[in-house]
Enzyme design. Structure first.
Site, mmCIF file in Angstrom:
data_model
loop_
_atom_site.group_PDB
_atom_site.id
_atom_site.type_symbol
_atom_site.label_atom_id
_atom_site.label_comp_id
_atom_site.label_asym_id
_atom_site.label_seq_id
_atom_site.Cartn_x
_atom_site.Cartn_y
_atom_site.Cartn_z
ATOM 1 N N GLU A 225 0.831 -1.197 0.000
ATOM 2 C CA GLU A 225 0.000 0.000 0.000
ATOM 3 C C GLU A 225 0.870 1.252 0.000
ATOM 4 O O GLU A 225 0.602 2.212 -0.741
ATOM 5 C CB GLU A 225 -0.921 0.009 1.220
ATOM 6 C CG GLU A 225 -1.829 1.227 1.265
ATOM 7 C CD GLU A 225 -2.522 1.410 2.595
ATOM 8 O OE1 GLU A 225 -3.700 1.782 2.604
ATOM 9 O OE2 GLU A 225 -1.870 1.196 3.647
ATOM 10 N N TRP B 208 -8.539 -1.663 0.284
ATOM 11 C CA TRP B 208 -9.282 -0.503 -0.213
ATOM 12 C C TRP B 208 -10.516 -0.902 -1.017
ATOM 13 O O TRP B 208 -11.249 -0.031 -1.505
ATOM 14 C CB TRP B 208 -8.381 0.370 -1.088
ATOM 15 C CG TRP B 208 -7.513 1.305 -0.297
ATOM 16 C CD1 TRP B 208 -6.212 1.121 0.088
ATOM 17 C CD2 TRP B 208 -7.907 2.573 0.237
ATOM 18 N NE1 TRP B 208 -5.767 2.195 0.810
ATOM 19 C CE2 TRP B 208 -6.776 3.104 0.914
ATOM 20 C CE3 TRP B 208 -9.083 3.316 0.193
ATOM 21 C CZ2 TRP B 208 -6.801 4.346 1.551
ATOM 22 C CZ3 TRP B 208 -9.114 4.550 0.828
ATOM 23 C CH2 TRP B 208 -7.984 5.046 1.502
ATOM 24 N N TYR C 121 -4.819 9.812 -0.598
ATOM 25 C CA TYR C 121 -3.424 9.889 -0.165
ATOM 26 C C TYR C 121 -2.372 10.186 -1.240
ATOM 27 O O TYR C 121 -1.803 11.274 -1.285
ATOM 28 C CB TYR C 121 -3.053 8.580 0.534
ATOM 29 C CG TYR C 121 -3.783 8.344 1.819
ATOM 30 C CD1 TYR C 121 -3.356 8.942 3.004
ATOM 31 C CD2 TYR C 121 -4.910 7.523 1.868
ATOM 32 C CE1 TYR C 121 -4.031 8.725 4.200
ATOM 33 C CE2 TYR C 121 -5.593 7.303 3.066
ATOM 34 C CZ TYR C 121 -5.147 7.913 4.226
ATOM 35 O OH TYR C 121 -5.813 7.706 5.403
ATOM 36 N N CYS D 36 -6.884 9.529 6.991
ATOM 37 C CA CYS D 36 -6.838 9.315 8.442
ATOM 38 C C CYS D 36 -5.436 9.652 8.961
ATOM 39 O O CYS D 36 -5.287 10.459 9.865
ATOM 40 C CB CYS D 36 -7.208 7.876 8.778
ATOM 41 S SG CYS D 36 -8.901 7.445 8.333
ATOM 42 N N ASP E 283 -8.621 3.849 13.968
ATOM 43 C CA ASP E 283 -9.229 2.547 14.237
ATOM 44 C C ASP E 283 -8.142 1.710 14.921
ATOM 45 O O ASP E 283 -7.311 1.096 14.268
ATOM 46 C CB ASP E 283 -9.680 1.924 12.918
ATOM 47 C CG ASP E 283 -10.264 0.528 13.073
ATOM 48 O OD1 ASP E 283 -10.186 -0.044 14.173
ATOM 49 O OD2 ASP E 283 -10.776 -0.006 12.066
#
Length: 315
Positions: free
Chosen positions: A71, A93, A135, A197, A220
């Site tokens: 990622e 995702w 991102y 996030c 999270d």
């Protein structure tokens, strides 16, 4: 009752488990965007030493670090379509475009079938696999607008590559207090499948070492934070290598730090376990740039975690 196993207070993972225990025991119970509900606190910090190749991988459950590394490499390409991820069997995702597709079409397609169509049909992937300017788009191609005459502006073909500027800045002016990049582009938040996030990173050079601070707005703790901490540590190691610096420390700052109410089984199982071991991360070569790393360049050693603990993702 929350289990109280024997533990080593000096182990880097204990701060994570202590935070989990505190939130589950005393956190504020809140309604959230997903409708699942959370227990949460506002404001938390963890610090991880990255010297001697140390890497903050959880040992009380398995963290699939190669998924997180893939990622991160995907972010650095600036890509925003899940196609390249699912080709590598990275599914983290997929839930967002899959949910969008189901709502738009009414088709109750399963994840595997959806991903197969994403891989096999480029036009389908273009229509349904894009996440918006998430991102990586902001990291390496932050939009710039240029005068077009008559008081009008148009979008420049090339945006700002924050990562390239970061590396150059650390090399040329290590004492600067402006070694920062962010994904929080207010003008484009409503076009993103999920606003960032882990939103802002700041870097600090002292005594030949590079340290990083990650400010994460939404955390999270059970599922996302273990990945985010590893990814931030990995990126710090990559940037340090590119700037001929040793790794220093990763400081993680969480804003809304939460545990989902449907993660009870995970929380209780994980808090019954004792952390152990000291995994290390090794970069096997130094590529010509921070954008040229490949998954085969990373090796984690001495990682013997306890079993994976499954839990649902709140979308």
């Amino acid at each position: 009752m929350i289990p109280q196993p024997q533990f080593d207070p000096s182990h880097y993972e204990q701060q994570y488990l202590d935070l989990m225990r505190h939130i589950w025991s005393a956190g504020d119970e809140r309604v959230d965007r997903t409708g699942v509900g959370t227990r949460a606190m506002f404001g938390a910090t963890m610090r991880f030493d990255l010297s001697d190749n140390a890497i903050p991988l959880l040992t009380t459950k398995r963290v699939y670090w190669k998924t997180a590394a893939r990622e991160m490499l995907w972010f650095l390409t600036g890509d925003t379509n899940i196609r390249e991820l699912v080709k590598q069997k990275v599914h983290i995702w997929t839930d967002w475009p899959l949910d969008k597709y189901r709502r738009a079409t009414g088709e109750d397609i399963d994840r595997d079938s959806f991903e197969q169509k994403i891989i096999e049909d480029p036009e389908f992937a273009e229509q349904w696999g894009d996440l918006g300017p998430v991102y990586g788009k902001q990291w390496v191609d932050w939009p710039v607008y240029e005068p077009a005459g008559n008081g009008l502006y148009h979008k420049a073909e090339t945006g700002i590559n924050q990562i390239a500027l970061l590396v150059e800045g650390i090399r040329s002016n290590p004492g600067s207090r402006r070694h920062i990049f962010t994904g929080w582009n207010v003008a484009e938040l409503d076009r993103m499948a999920l606003p960032p996030c882990h939103k802002t990173y700041q870097f600090y050079v002292a005594n030949g070492k590079l340290s990083a601070l990650l400010q994460q707005r939404s955390c999270d703790l059970a599922l996302g934070v273990p990945f985010n901490v590893f990814s931030a540590a990995l990126l710090t190691r990559m940037v340090a290598q590119q700037c001929d610096l040793e790794p220093g420390e990763l400081i993680w700052n969480g804003g809304d730090v939460h545990l989902y109410l449907n993660h009870e089984a995970l929380v209780e199982e994980q808090l019954a376990r004792t952390p152990s071991g000291a995994p290390t991360l090794h970069l096997l070569r130094k590529p010509e740039s921070v954008f040229a790393y490949e998954i085969k360049d990373f090796e984690v050693r001495d990682y013997s975690p306890q079993a994976h603990i499954p839990a649902p993702v709140a979308v």
